[in-house]
Design a protein around this motif. Structure first.
Motif, PDB file in Angstrom:
ATOM      1  N   GLY A   1      -4.501  11.048  69.286  1.00  0.00           N
ATOM      2  CA  GLY A   1      -4.203  12.308  69.957  1.00  0.00           C
ATOM      3  C   GLY A   1      -3.174  12.113  71.042  1.00  0.00           C
TER       4      GLY A   1
ATOM      5  N   LEU B   1       3.215  17.375  76.305  1.00  0.00           N
ATOM      6  CA  LEU B   1       3.344  17.770  74.906  1.00  0.00           C
ATOM      7  C   LEU B   1       4.771  17.659  74.394  1.00  0.00           C
ATOM      8  CD1 LEU B   1       1.306  18.833  72.789  1.00  0.00           C
ATOM      9  CD2 LEU B   1       2.177  21.107  73.259  1.00  0.00           C
TER      10      LEU B   1
ATOM     11  N   GLU C   1       6.150  14.714  66.221  1.00  0.00           N
ATOM     12  CA  GLU C   1       5.407  15.659  65.395  1.00  0.00           C
ATOM     13  C   GLU C   1       4.098  15.071  64.903  1.00  0.00           C
ATOM     14  OE1 GLU C   1       8.347  14.559  64.994  1.00  0.00           O
ATOM     15  OE2 GLU C   1       9.815  16.177  65.021  1.00  0.00           O
TER      16      GLU C   1
ATOM     17  N   ILE D   1       1.450  15.029  67.509  1.00  0.00           N
ATOM     18  CA  ILE D   1       0.945  16.372  67.788  1.00  0.00           C
ATOM     19  C   ILE D   1       0.084  16.879  66.637  1.00  0.00           C
ATOM     20  CG2 ILE D   1       1.639  18.774  68.194  1.00  0.00           C
ATOM     21  CD1 ILE D   1       4.027  17.626  69.791  1.00  0.00           C
ATOM     22  N   GLN D   2       0.548  16.623  65.408  1.00  0.00           N
ATOM     23  CA  GLN D   2      -0.276  17.021  64.246  1.00  0.00           C
ATOM     24  C   GLN D   2      -1.644  16.350  64.310  1.00  0.00           C
ATOM     25  OE1 GLN D   2       1.942  15.896  60.749  1.00  0.00           O
ATOM     26  NE2 GLN D   2       3.594  17.334  61.240  1.00  0.00           N
ATOM     27  N   THR D   3      -1.637  15.049  64.605  1.00  0.00           N
ATOM     28  CA  THR D   3      -2.901  14.312  64.659  1.00  0.00           C
ATOM     29  C   THR D   3      -3.784  14.853  65.780  1.00  0.00           C
ATOM     30  OG1 THR D   3      -1.485  12.456  64.127  1.00  0.00           O
ATOM     31  CG2 THR D   3      -3.796  11.968  64.481  1.00  0.00           C
ATOM     32  N   ALA D   4      -3.133  15.152  66.905  1.00  0.00           N
ATOM     33  CA  ALA D   4      -3.887  15.679  68.037  1.00  0.00           C
ATOM     34  C   ALA D   4      -4.515  17.027  67.671  1.00  0.00           C
ATOM     35  CB  ALA D   4      -2.978  15.825  69.249  1.00  0.00           C
ATOM     36  N   MET D   5      -3.773  17.818  66.871  1.00  0.00           N
ATOM     37  CA  MET D   5      -4.303  19.127  66.451  1.00  0.00           C
ATOM     38  C   MET D   5      -5.486  18.931  65.505  1.00  0.00           C
ATOM     39  SD  MET D   5      -2.768  21.502  68.003  1.00  0.00           S
ATOM     40  CE  MET D   5      -2.989  23.045  67.077  1.00  0.00           C
ATOM     41  N   GLU D   6      -5.328  18.008  64.568  1.00  0.00           N
ATOM     42  CA  GLU D   6      -6.426  17.740  63.623  1.00  0.00           C
ATOM     43  C   GLU D   6      -7.655  17.207  64.343  1.00  0.00           C
ATOM     44  OE1 GLU D   6      -4.669  14.994  60.898  1.00  0.00           O
ATOM     45  OE2 GLU D   6      -3.221  16.490  60.181  1.00  0.00           O
TER      46      GLU D   6
ATOM     47  N   ARG E   1      -8.711  18.052  67.199  1.00  0.00           N
ATOM     48  CA  ARG E   1      -9.155  18.935  68.281  1.00  0.00           C
ATOM     49  C   ARG E   1     -10.680  19.018  68.307  1.00  0.00           C
ATOM     50  NH1 ARG E   1      -7.367  21.762  64.071  1.00  0.00           N
ATOM     51  NH2 ARG E   1      -8.486  23.617  63.327  1.00  0.00           N
TER      52      ARG E   1
END
Lengths: 200, 200
Positions: free
Chosen positions: B174, B181, B186, B189-194, B196
């Protein structure tokens, strides 16, 4: 909760005291050293002792050397009458690499810096004056760095030697070769303009 | 025209071989070392030998230590059933500083990297499997770095241990705390979103 172990921590601390080695680099180096094989570690350790033990200050130019007088001071093909004064041993190397000087050197081992408490006694100026007193010197080129302290040191040397019939010059200021005008500060550009030379 | 002298040049070369020490830094360090007093030089040289000589690899976790088993492996207050697998000794230190883990460690001393020719035999995976075979392990947290090689190593470990009835987890991905941010790529950020988590 500090789990760092004795001898490694000790090495990290000692490496950390070296110039430009932060705590992260010191840590990386220490673990790298431990990962080396025993022989390489011994070689490194001995190289440190040997460099210190087998290095003397040349009694003429004050440069670090493995003999006294040093190779440059002993070189009969070099011009004894011109002395290039530099701040440190690294500057001698840089100058030699440039192949632009065939005289002798004088290493100050520092610069005069009132702000950092460095007086003329802290650098090898007295030794330079002694060399000039012995005669035979025609020119002193002061090649200390183009900084406030380097300039102050140059001025000090000029005044200290004003009673001798010698030329005292300062290494040229200007733009470094390969430099890009837009990246240099005003003072450098002003100096470069003042130091312009007619093309012929 | 190389006027660099024997023992100094030798030290510069040896320092230059250390990771992250370029030729300029090696030169600066060598001259700094020569400028130190004799006692300091001796201390540094001995610290290098001592760190190597007095450091062993803990036969349980493979971490560098001054005793075998190491302090962490000998610590009865720590949970024997969870092993955090890391790439190197520095990672153990970072983890300990974070105070976020009270189990045991396993140090791989590298990662599997086909591109760099590093196979599973080059890291301490076999030793990890041996530890799991002895039983009593409930969870393996693979905390290799979030890189291609670190992920590949995690996958390799997961496959190597698939026949054991244990949980194999990967350290969370994350945004780093305090990170901004806009500066992250990318994938982060994608991993951080997943990854969450619901706030409650």
């Amino acid at each position: 909760m500090n789990k760092e172990i004795g001898p490694i921590e000790d090495l990290i601390k000692k490496l950390n005291r070296l110039p430009g080695i932060g705590s992260k680099t010191a840590q990386r180096l220490a673990y790298y050293i431990i990962g080396l094989d025993e022989n390489e570690v011994k070689n490194l350790s001995e190289a440190i002792i040997s460099a210190k033990k087998n290095t003397v200050e040349c009694s003429i130019c004050m440069n670090y050397a493995d003999s006294d007088p040093c190779e440059i001071c002993s070189d009969k093909t070099r011009d004894d009458s011109i002395i290039c004064v530099v701040e440190g041993p690294k500057d001698v190397e840089a100058m030699e690499r440039s192949l632009s000087f065939r005289g002798k050197y004088h290493v100050l081992h520092g610069v005069i810096s009132p702000l950092k408490g460095k007086t003329p006694e802290d650098v090898k100026v007295k030794e330079l004056i002694n060399r000039v007193e012995k005669g035979n010197i025609k020119e002193i080129i002061v090649a200390t760095n183009p900084t406030v302290d380097g300039d102050a040191t140059a001025t000090y040397i000029k005044n200290a030697l004003k009673d001798f019939d010698i030329i005292i010059s300062r290494i040229g200021y200007g733009l470094p070769v390969g430099g890009d005008l837009e990246f240099y500060d005003e003072i450098t550009i002003q100096t470069a303009m003042e130091n312009r030379r007619r093309l012929d």
